[in-house]
Design a protein around this motif. Structure first.
Motif, PDB file in Angstrom:
ATOM      1  N   LEU A 189      45.096  54.710  51.548  1.00 10.99           N
ATOM      2  CA  LEU A 189      43.582  54.663  51.419  1.00 10.99           C
ATOM      3  C   LEU A 189      43.053  53.136  50.791  1.00 10.99           C
ATOM      4  CD1 LEU A 189      40.887  56.031  51.456  1.00 10.99           C
ATOM      5  CD2 LEU A 189      41.687  56.898  49.294  1.00 10.99           C
ATOM      6  N   HIS A 190      42.306  52.586  51.407  1.00  8.10           N
ATOM      7  CA  HIS A 190      41.589  51.440  50.931  1.00  8.10           C
ATOM      8  C   HIS A 190      40.182  51.793  50.407  1.00  8.10           C
ATOM      9  CE1 HIS A 190      45.185  49.432  52.274  1.00  8.10           C
ATOM     10  NE2 HIS A 190      45.004  49.871  53.544  1.00  8.10           N
ATOM     11  N   LEU A 191      40.000  51.429  49.327  1.00  3.39           N
ATOM     12  CA  LEU A 191      38.596  51.886  48.773  1.00  3.39           C
ATOM     13  C   LEU A 191      37.863  50.672  48.629  1.00  3.39           C
ATOM     14  CD1 LEU A 191      39.746  54.367  45.877  1.00  3.39           C
ATOM     15  CD2 LEU A 191      38.635  54.742  48.256  1.00  3.39           C
ATOM     16  N   SER A 192      36.679  50.490  49.559  1.00  3.06           N
ATOM     17  CA  SER A 192      36.142  49.374  49.923  1.00  3.06           C
ATOM     18  C   SER A 192      34.772  49.446  49.652  1.00  3.06           C
ATOM     19  CB  SER A 192      36.395  48.659  51.157  1.00  3.06           C
ATOM     20  OG  SER A 192      35.831  47.521  51.104  1.00  3.06           O
ATOM     21  N   GLY A 193      33.858  48.239  50.003  1.00  4.03           N
ATOM     22  CA  GLY A 193      32.453  48.163  50.025  1.00  4.03           C
ATOM     23  C   GLY A 193      31.726  47.327  51.218  1.00  4.03           C
ATOM     24  N   GLY A 194      30.810  46.344  50.513  1.00  2.00           N
ATOM     25  CA  GLY A 194      30.305  46.390  49.167  1.00  2.00           C
ATOM     26  C   GLY A 194      31.461  46.263  47.990  1.00  2.00           C
ATOM     27  N   GLU A 195      30.813  46.731  46.965  1.00  4.57           N
ATOM     28  CA  GLU A 195      31.552  46.690  45.758  1.00  4.57           C
ATOM     29  C   GLU A 195      31.567  48.002  45.467  1.00  4.57           C
ATOM     30  OE1 GLU A 195      33.882  46.777  42.960  1.00  4.57           O
ATOM     31  OE2 GLU A 195      33.563  44.726  43.967  1.00  4.57           O
ATOM     32  N   PRO A 196      32.992  48.687  45.419  1.00  2.00           N
ATOM     33  CA  PRO A 196      33.280  50.013  45.415  1.00  2.00           C
ATOM     34  C   PRO A 196      32.941  50.188  43.667  1.00  2.00           C
ATOM     35  CG  PRO A 196      35.280  48.935  45.559  1.00  2.00           C
ATOM     36  CD  PRO A 196      34.014  48.192  46.090  1.00  2.00           C
ATOM     37  N   ALA A 197      33.000  49.490  42.751  1.00  2.00           N
ATOM     38  CA  ALA A 197      32.670  49.690  41.603  1.00  2.00           C
ATOM     39  C   ALA A 197      31.277  49.959  41.108  1.00  2.00           C
ATOM     40  CB  ALA A 197      33.216  48.619  40.581  1.00  2.00           C
ATOM     41  N   SER A 198      30.280  49.785  42.121  1.00  2.00           N
ATOM     42  CA  SER A 198      29.061  50.030  42.068  1.00  2.00           C
ATOM     43  C   SER A 198      28.787  51.412  41.920  1.00  2.00           C
ATOM     44  CB  SER A 198      28.142  49.401  43.071  1.00  2.00           C
ATOM     45  OG  SER A 198      28.349  48.124  43.221  1.00  2.00           O
ATOM     46  N   ARG A 199      29.902  52.344  42.343  1.00  2.00           N
ATOM     47  CA  ARG A 199      29.646  53.789  42.480  1.00  2.00           C
ATOM     48  C   ARG A 199      30.346  54.040  41.041  1.00  2.00           C
ATOM     49  NH1 ARG A 199      29.578  56.785  47.458  1.00  2.00           N
ATOM     50  NH2 ARG A 199      30.094  58.421  46.054  1.00  2.00           N
ATOM     51  N   ARG A 200      29.127  54.976  40.333  1.00  2.00           N
ATOM     52  CA  ARG A 200      29.347  55.553  39.046  1.00  2.00           C
ATOM     53  C   ARG A 200      30.714  56.716  39.024  1.00  2.00           C
ATOM     54  NH1 ARG A 200      23.334  56.180  36.490  1.00  2.00           N
ATOM     55  NH2 ARG A 200      22.894  53.771  36.595  1.00  2.00           N
ATOM     56  N   ASP A 201      30.879  57.156  40.202  1.00  2.00           N
ATOM     57  CA  ASP A 201      31.454  58.284  40.500  1.00  2.00           C
ATOM     58  C   ASP A 201      33.127  58.016  41.120  1.00  2.00           C
ATOM     59  OD1 ASP A 201      30.865  57.710  42.789  1.00  2.00           O
ATOM     60  OD2 ASP A 201      30.261  59.781  43.323  1.00  2.00           O
ATOM     61  N   LEU A 202      33.356  56.404  41.040  1.00  2.00           N
ATOM     62  CA  LEU A 202      34.683  55.800  41.454  1.00  2.00           C
ATOM     63  C   LEU A 202      35.825  56.668  40.872  1.00  2.00           C
ATOM     64  CD1 LEU A 202      35.922  53.834  43.124  1.00  2.00           C
ATOM     65  CD2 LEU A 202      35.777  52.254  41.360  1.00  2.00           C
TER      66      LEU A 202
END
Length: 359
Positions: free
Chosen positions: A57-70
């Motif tokens: 699983l590759h967690l990507s974006g944008g910037e995934p750290a923009s998600r508060r629920d990361l």
């Protein structure tokens, strides 16, 4: 219907990003935060992906750290039994937050850098974040996570390839991906500013080959050539609908991250249909799967089940037909025109960047 099983899932958690990279590969129309899937939706999808055969699983974006629920999303990946790789600019991470992600089950960090010094990096990304990237690399290794350095290269930084490799060594990264920019999405609008010359490409190849020989056993060096100088196409995403599923922030499931550029194609959403059904039965995933869709010269070509026709989005961009032969192939009737285009744009003075912003 297919009996193929995907091995990877690229989860584009958000299109939000503090950077404004001119080579951004996300679609021209970005998903707003209000339309993003929530953590519960992603958790369900991760379990469906694991049941389908996905391992990575590759967690990507944008910037995934923009998600508060990361952290919650990473924990869901661990619960589903998936190996999770965070693809990040490093912006939005702190040492405490990265530690929380490790506690939640994060397995790997892939850190992108725009150049080898602050001036170049901040100019390309149009954001002062170089120091924070260096911090993120250090925290990653301090916390015991494996680190991959991702270095997108183009005309402005291609001369720094050896410096990127030395940066990866200094960071104690196990792998570096030196990836020439591919011209889809926003990158296509900046192609004339980004495309390197043939001489620059040849220099890059020589540097990478020498470094691989020197650093064998110490650092894995992945190298992605720019398609416009190729003689044979790459199997895009391992072949359309063969290995990878991309899920956009709004839940749309696609065979590749640029597939929305193909007009008339509808992508079903995991909010409305099980992932396995979309993978096996949807019109989008079956559109260019296998070889039956191919025209000449792809149909019957000995490489048809190796390169799977190359890139459909590139065929559309350069030949005007998503079912045409990928024009980077030497057998394509458009190959000569693409080579001439590359030479003309790469040798001309580069225009200013058009930086990527939400509009």
């Amino acid at each position: 219907m297919t009996d193929l099983a995907p091995v990877g899932l690229l989860a584009e958690l958000t299109h939000r990003c503090p950077l404004a990279c001119p080579y951004c590969s996300n679609p021209l129309e970005l998903t707003r935060a209000a339309d993003e899937m929530d953590a519960a939706d992603w958790a369900r999808v991760f379990h469906e992906a694991a049941a389908l055969g996905v391992l990575q699983l590759h967690l990507s974006g944008g910037e995934p750290a923009s998600r508060r629920d990361l952290e919650e999303i990473v924990a869901a990946a661990r619960d589903a039994g998936l190996y999770s790789n965070l693809i990040t600019s490093g912006i939005g991470l702190t040492e405490a937050r990265l530690a929380a992600l490790v506690s939640a089950g994060l397995d790997h960090v892939q850190l992108s850098v725009q150049d080898t010094d602050a001036e170049g990096s901040d100019r390309i990304g149009n954001y002062r974040g170089f120091a924070r990237k260096m911090d993120a690399a250090r925290w990653t290794r301090t916390l015991g996570l494996p680190l991959t350095l991702n270095a997108p290269v183009h005309r402005a930084n291609v001369q720094h390839v050896r410096a990127f490799i030395d940066m990866a060594l200094a960071m104690d990264a196990g792998r570096i991906e030196i990836a020439h920019v591919q011209y889809y999405g926003w990158a296509l609008t900046n192609r004339a500013a980004l495309l390197p010359t043939r001489a620059q490409l040849d220099d890059t190849i020589a540097v990478v080959e020498a470094a691989r020989a020197e650093l064998r056993g110490r650092l894995v060096i992945d190298f992605v050539l720019p398609d416009y100088y190729a003689e044979a196409p790459k199997p895009c995403m391992g072949g359309w609908g063969r290995e990878i599923i991309v899920i956009a922030p709004d839940g749309s499931a696609m065979p590749c991250h640029a597939a929305r550029s193909i007009p008339g194609m509808t992508f079903e959403t995991v909010r409305a249909r099980p992932l396995a059904d979309i993978w096996r039965e949807s019109a989008a995933f079956n559109a260019y799967r296998g070889t039956a869709w191919m025209k000449a010269p792809c149909q019957g070509c000995p490489q048809a089940e190796t390169d799977w026709g190359g890139c459909r989005c590139q065929a559309l961009a350069l030949a005007g037909d998503a079912a045409a032969a990928d024009p980077v192939c030497s057998l394509s009737p458009r190959h000569g025109a693409v080579a001439a285009l590359a030479a003309a744009e790469a040798e001309a003075a580069p225009p200013p960047y058009r930086y990527r912003r939400f509009s």
